[in-house]
Design an enzyme around this catalytic site. Sequence first.
Site, PDB file in Angstrom:
ATOM      1  N   ASP A 561       0.832  -1.193   0.000  1.00 43.52           N
ATOM      2  CA  ASP A 561       0.000   0.000   0.000  1.00 43.52           C
ATOM      3  C   ASP A 561       0.869   1.246   0.000  1.00 43.52           C
ATOM      4  O   ASP A 561       1.908   1.300   0.672  1.00 43.52           O
ATOM      5  CB  ASP A 561      -0.896  -0.018   1.254  1.00 43.52           C
ATOM      6  CG  ASP A 561      -1.778   1.216   1.346  1.00 43.52           C
ATOM      7  OD1 ASP A 561      -2.639   1.397   0.460  1.00 43.52           O
ATOM      8  OD2 ASP A 561      -1.592   2.008   2.292  1.00 43.52           O
ATOM      9  N   HIS A 564       4.553   4.381  -3.342  1.00 43.44           N
ATOM     10  CA  HIS A 564       5.302   5.555  -3.785  1.00 43.44           C
ATOM     11  C   HIS A 564       5.690   6.470  -2.627  1.00 43.44           C
ATOM     12  O   HIS A 564       6.558   7.328  -2.788  1.00 43.44           O
ATOM     13  CB  HIS A 564       4.477   6.346  -4.814  1.00 43.44           C
ATOM     14  CG  HIS A 564       3.027   6.446  -4.464  1.00 43.44           C
ATOM     15  ND1 HIS A 564       2.132   5.470  -4.811  1.00 43.44           N
ATOM     16  CD2 HIS A 564       2.318   7.375  -3.789  1.00 43.44           C
ATOM     17  CE1 HIS A 564       0.924   5.793  -4.374  1.00 43.44           C
ATOM     18  NE2 HIS A 564       1.011   6.943  -3.752  1.00 43.44           N
ATOM     19  N   ASP A 683     -10.427   1.468  -5.095  1.00 40.42           N
ATOM     20  CA  ASP A 683     -10.239   2.924  -5.104  1.00 40.42           C
ATOM     21  C   ASP A 683     -10.930   3.590  -6.286  1.00 40.42           C
ATOM     22  O   ASP A 683     -10.933   4.816  -6.378  1.00 40.42           O
ATOM     23  CB  ASP A 683      -8.745   3.250  -5.179  1.00 40.42           C
ATOM     24  CG  ASP A 683      -7.992   2.827  -3.934  1.00 40.42           C
ATOM     25  OD1 ASP A 683      -8.556   2.955  -2.839  1.00 40.42           O
ATOM     26  OD2 ASP A 683      -6.845   2.366  -4.062  1.00 40.42           O
TER      27      ASP A 683
END
Length: 1554
Positions: A561, A564, A683
Site C-alpha cells: 500500500d 510511492h 479505489d
Amino acid sequence: MTTTKRPASQAVYQLPLTDAGAPAVPGTYIYLPPPTDPAYVVRFQIEGCSSICHRGSLWVNIPAKGEKFSRSHYREYKLSPDFNGNTEIDIPIYEANAYSFYTTYTPLSQWSFAETPESKPTHTPTYYIDVCPRLTLQGKQVPVDSIIVFSTLSKFMGSFPTDWDNHLRGISQRGYNMVHFTPLTIRGESNSPYSIYDQLQFDESSFPNGEKDVARMVKKMHEEFHMLAMTDVVWNHTANNSKWLQDHPEAGYSVETSPWLRPALDLDTALVKFGKDLRVLGLPTKLTTVEDLLKIMDGVKTRVLGGCKLWEYYVINVERDTEAIVAAWVAGEAEFPENGFEPQGMQGLDEVKEWPLKLKADWLVEYALRGGDRMGERFRRRMKPSVGAALLSAIFGRFDSRTSSTPDQRAAHGAIYRMLEEVNLQFYREYDRDAAEIMEQLFNRIKYVRLDEHGPKMGEITDANPLIEPYFTRLPLNETTKKHNQEALALVNNGWVWAADAMKDNAGWKSRAYLKREVIVWGDCVKLRYGDGPQDNPFLWQHMAKYTRLMAKYFQGFRIDNCHSTPIHLAEYMLDQARSVNPNIFVCAELFSGSEEMDFKFVMRLGLSALIRECMQAWSTQELSRLVHRHGGIPIGSFSTDEVLNADKSGEGANGQTFGKREVIHKIKRSPVHALFMDCTHDNETPAEKRDARDTLPSAALVAMCACATGSVMGFDEVYPKIVDLVHEKRLYSSVNSTGGPVKPQAGEGGIGGIKKILNEIHVEMGNEAYTETYIHHDNEYITVHRVQPQTREGYFLIAHTAFPGYGNGNGGFGPTKLPGTKAKLIGSWNLEVDNTPETRAATIGDKKLLRGLPSQTKELRDIIIESTGDTTNIRIPDEFPPGSIALFKTWVPSAEHSEGLDTFVTTGARAAFKDVDLADLNMILYRCDPEERDESNNKDGTYDIPGHGQLVYAGLQGWWSVLRDIVNENNLGHPLCNHLREGQWALDYCIGRLERLAQKKKYHRIQPVAKWMKERFDAIRKIPSYLLPRSFAMVMQTAYNAAVDRNLELMSENMRTGQQFLKSLALVSTQVTGYMNSASLWPDKSVPSMAAGLPHFASDWARCWGRDICISARGLYMCTGRYADAREHILAFASVLKHGMIPNLLGAGKTPRYNSRDSIWWFLQNIQDYTNIVPDGLDILQDKARRRFLPYDDTWFPHDDKRAYSTSSTVEDVIQEALQRHASGMDFREYNAGPDIDSQMKSEGFDLKIWTDWETGLIFGGNQHNCGTWMDKMGESEKAGSKGVPGTPRDGAAVEITGLLYSCLRWVSQLYENGNYEYEGVTLDGDESITFKAWADKIQANFERCYYVPRSPEQDANYDVNSKIVNRRGIYKDLYRSGKEYEDYQLRPNFPVAMTVAPDLFDPEHALFALQQADRILMGPVGMKTLDPSDYNYRGYYVNSEDSTDFHTSKGRNYHQGPEWTWPRGYFLRALLKFDLTRRKTQEERVESYQQVTRRLAECMKAIQESPWAGLTELTQKDGDFCGDSCPTQSWSAGCLIDLFQDAREYELAESE
C-alpha cells in the site's frame, strides 16, 4: 540396437556485460522466469580483456544451493581476462528474489611510456536481476500472467466463517485464483482498513480465534477453493490511535526527532485554534460562496500567518548578529575564509571597500552564513561572527584600541547592520513565496472539501468537522506519554503529495511539504519515521519486520500500500523479511511515481511482480484501447529468437554418445514493467458511476484478454452503482454469486458472474499456455483483441462494444471483421442490460443493510455470422449488438499445423544441410555484393531491392540478416521489409531461386542440400497468413545464417572457433572477400577464389586484386584463420608475376599487371615469411614452383598469351632471391604502356621508377615527387585546383615501413640460410663484390635510429640525422628518410608501427614506447588512425572524393591520406603497442594490463563490425570517427590486421605457457 538417452536440458540465460560492467541487454532491466528444477543458470559474459577484468571481481548476492538469501552477502567471482576469448560465469537460480550484482575493478590508467600512478579501485553501480516467483496451486505452477486477483474489503465480508465461505466459494466458482484481502488486522478509530491499530493482531470481530482462523481460512482457500491469498502490507503509516505509539513516539516525525518540522507544527496548531475561533471572530462557519471563504482566508493571513511570525524561521536576527560580529572584530577574532577575497587576495582588500551593498551581503551569505541547511528553530540562520569580522576588517581595517587611528566602532556597527538587513531581503522574499504557497494550498483545499461540486461538501465547520485537516496527531497526555518530552507527542500525519519525487521523504529535512501544506493528509494515520536503517529506530523496524513475517506466513501475495510514499530501502528490507518466510511471494504495488523511469527503480530494487494498473482510469474507448494495448502482450507475428538460438542443438555426439546436458540458450529480452491490470479496484469509481453501467461486461472482457495478471473487485461483477466508501461504509456485501449454489458459465441475472467465469477460464488457459501475442484494434466504439499462442497459432478473438455516455443503443455501425488465414468458432456472444434509472439507483444505494448491485442481466446474442473463404474468416455482427456487448471466438491457423510444429520444422535440419559446403560455397551463400552478384549472373541479377528500404548490401544471407537482426531485436514489425513480405512472397522466390541456380553449377554442387532445405522451409511458410510471414521468414533466414556461420567457423582454425565474438566476426570477413569471379582471378588461365581488396568498390575485374592489399591482409584473413591453401594460392600467383624485382600493385589476373608500387614486394616477402612461421610445414613453400608470367631477371613485356608467358617456372625461394638481388642491384625503368591508358591522372615523369640501395646505410630508396609508390597512393586529379598529376603523398625516399619490412626479410633469409633452409647467403653488387644478408641487415640496424629517430630534446639532435629547424613533433620516428621534400620526412604518420611490428630490434625500446605514446594520443581515432598529425599544415581530416573545388589540398579527394582515419594501421599500431609494452612488464598482472590497454582501443571497432550491415570494418573514417561516404564499408586489411593482433597475442600466451 541400443538407444542413447537424451540428456536433460540446461536452460541458460545469457547476461553479457559491457566494458563498463553494465548489463548489455535492452533497457538493462533483467526479469527472469520462476525458478525451475533443474535450476536454470544466469551466464555472465565478459568479452576478452574488458576493463572490469583489471583486478576485477564480479559480486553477486544470488545464494548458492541451500543457502539463505542475505541482501548484503555477495559472493565474489574473480574475473580472469582472456584476450582471445570470453570469460563466462554460470550462476544457478534456486529461488525467486530481487537479486543484485556489481563489479569492482581498478580502472586502467592512461597508457604511458613511463610508469603511471595506480588508479584507485572503484565499483560499478548495482544492477538488479529480478526472478519471478513460482506460484503453485494443487501442486501445479501458476504463471503470473494467469493470475486473476479478486479484491475484497474485508470488513464487509460478514460473519466468519459462514459468510466468508459463501463469498470465497462464489469467487472461486467464477474462476478467480487469488483473493486480495485489505488488511485483516485490528483497525484504528477511523475504522479504515488501512489505518492499522495493531499490526500483530488480526481483527477479532472477523476472526474470533485470531491467527488460527486466518490459518484455517487460507488452508481452505488452497485445498477447497483452489485460490491463493493476498493481503496488503502497510509499512508507511499506522493508525493515529495505535497504542504502541504512546510507548514509542520516536516511531513518528515530531519536532524532537525532526526539528525542521517546528514551523509546520506552529502553523498547524494556529490553524486548529483559528478554526475553533471562527464564530468568536465573527467569521462564517458555513461556507456557501467563495466570498465566505475569502473572508476566512483574510483571517488566516493576518491571525494565523501573522500571529505565528513564521518569517522568524527564515531570517537572521540582525540585532543579535550585528552585536556578535562587531564584538568579534573588536576582539581581533577575524577569520579570513580561504579564497574569500579572490581574485583580489589579501593585497587587494582596498577594492572591498568599494563593493556595493548587495555584493557585501552576497559575500556574507556565501562565507559567513550558518544554519541555512534546513528549517528549525526561529532565527536558526545566523552569521559566523569571526567571518563577519573579516569583512569588517577588509572595510575598516583591524580594530586596535592602542592606536589613535582606531576605526569608528559605531560606523562599523552601522555598516554591518545595513549589510545584514540587505541579506534578510532575500530571506523575506523566500518567506513571502512560501507564505503565498501556504495560502493557495489552504484556499484550494478548503474550497474543494466545502464548496466544489465534485468535492465531499463537508458542511458546517465544527470541532468534529474542522476547517482543515490537521497535519499532526497530538498524542493524549497520560501516564505513558508523560514519560516523554512533550515535544515528542505531536506526530506528523501521513499523506501524499501530488507529482512528488517518490525517492524524497516529504517529512524529511529537505522538504517543506508539511509547512507549505502541500500534503493531501490522512488524519487517521501517523507517518512512520524509519530513518536510514534499523539503527535509527530499532523498535519500529523490529515491530514492522515481525508484522511482515506474520503476513508472509499465511499469504502468498502482498499488495504494498502507498508504495510511492514508502522509503525504498525500507520496502527492500521488509520484502527480504517476507521472502525469508516465503521466497515465492507474489508482490504487487500501488505505485504512482509519475514516471516510468522511477517505476523501474522500484520494480528492479524490490523485485515487484506487477504494478497495479486500472482499467477504470480510461475516459474514452480510445484511451481504454491504449491501456489494453499496453498490457495486452507483444504484437501478433512478433519475432522469436530463442527458438532459433537453440535450433538443431543436441546433447549427442557424432556417434550418438551422450556428453552432458543439452543447453537451451535464452537471450534476455526487453521487459516492460509488468502489470496487475484491474478492471476496477476498491479505489475506483464503478462503470455505473464513471461511464455507463453496461460497460461492465466489455471492460471485464478486455481486461481478461490481456497477457498479464488481471483482477477485479467485489461489486464489479454485481454492477454496484458506486464506489464503496472503505472508511465510513457499514453495510455488508451481497452477491448473487455468493448464495452457495454453483456459478454456471452462461448468461443470467445479477450481473456478469456467469460470463466472467468463461472469461476467467480463458484468461487462465492463455496464461498457462503462454498466449503471448496480441493484436488490438480500435474502431470508434469498438475494441477488438486477438490473442494467440505463437507456436500453435491457436487463439481467442474478442469483439467488444464499449459503453461510454452518449453511445445510445445501436450497434455503432461496426463493419465486417476479417481474420486472414484464420479459422474461427463462436464461443458466445452476450450483452449486459442494467436498470440504472434514478429511482432504481436511489433505491439500490439507499439499502440500509446490504451493498447491492443494480438490477442487471446478461443476455445471449444471436445471429453472429461467420463466413469462411478457404482459411480466411469473415465475421459480421448483428444489428442488435448494443454498447455493453461482446462476442468471443476460438481461432486457429490451419497452415501452421505442421506435423512437427511449424517453428520446430523451420528451425531444424539446417546444420545437416550445410555440413558439406566449403568456404567458396559459403562466400556465395552468405555474401556477394551487387557487382559480384552481377558478375556471377552475367548482369541478370543484383542484390535484392526492398521497397521503402533500398538495396541489400549482399545477395546472400548476410544481406538479409543485417536488416533482419535489428528488426528482430527491436520487434519492428513496421519495417519496410516486413511490409514487403506481407504484400507478397517475392523475397522467398529470390532467395530460393538464387540458391537453386547456384547449386546447378558444378563448382557449387555442394549447395544443393542447402537449396533443398530452404525450399522445404519456404514451402511450409508460404501457406501461412501473410501477417505471420515476416516472423517465419526471419526464423528460416536466421536458422540458415547461424548454420552457415557455424559451418564457416568449423572450417577455420581453433583460435577462430573458440575465440571471442569479435574475433569470429573478423574471421568471417575472410569468407566475405574471397570467392570466384568471372571477371577476376589470380591466373589468366584458371578460375580460383580470389581476395577482393574491399567491397563493393574493389569487388570485380581489374579493381579486385591489389598486390599490396592482399599481402597485408593474407596473414590475418588466411593464415591465422587456417585457410592455408588460399594463402598458398595467392602467394604463388603473385610469385608468378614478379618483374623488375617487384610484384604488381594491380594484378589484372596476370594479364595486365601494373608495376608501380615500391612497397608491395616487401609486403609479399613478409607474407611468405609469415606463411613459413604459421602454417604447418610452411617452409615447404620455398620449394614450390611458380609459373612465370615474365622471364626471370628479364624486364621484357609481352602479352599473357605470348608463348613465352608461363613457359618457365621458378621456386618461391628463387623468386625471393630475384627480388632481393634486383633491389640490391638497383632498378631504373619506365612503366610499360606509360600514359593515359594506364593512368589518366599521372604526369609523364611519374611513370619513371628508380629504386636503389644506399650501401652506407643499407636503406633502399625510390620514387620521386611525381608518383606515389606506397599505400598512401592518392594522385591529385583536379584541374580546377591545379592538383592534377601532383600526388597527395609521394613518399619518395626511404619509407619507414619499407625499411622495417626489408630488415625483417633480411634477418629471416639470413636465419634460413644458417639453418640450411635457403640456398643463398646474400646478393652480388657491382663487379665481383657481394654482401651477405646478415651484413646488409646489420648496416640497417646500425643506422636506423640515427636516420629515423627525432629525439625528444633538441640538445640530442646532434646524435641523429635531424634538421632541427624543420622538426614539428619530437619523440617520434620519421615517416621518410631523405624524401624530395625534407619536411615530409618529419611528418608523424601511422607507418612506423609497421616497422616496429616486423622489425622490433631496430628500435630503442624507450624511444619506441614514447613514440607509441605520441601515436596513441595524437593519431588514434575511435576506429582508425589519423594518417597525418593534426598539427601538420597539410592536415585535412575530411575526405570527399567527389569534391571538385579550387582547394588544392582537398579537391577530388587529394587528402585521402592527409588526415582521414584509416582502419588497417590500427592493427599494426596495436601489435606494436602490445609487443613493446609486454617487454617492460614484469608480472603476470602487469602483462594482463597490456592486453587490457589493447582491448580498450578495440571497443569502437567491436561496435563498428557489430553494427555494420556489411559485417566488416570500414576502409577509413573522417576526423574523429565520423562516417565517410566514399569509404569501402568493408575492407580486407581492416579486418585482417586486427586478426593479426589476436594471432600475436595467442603466440605470446603460448610462449609464456611453454
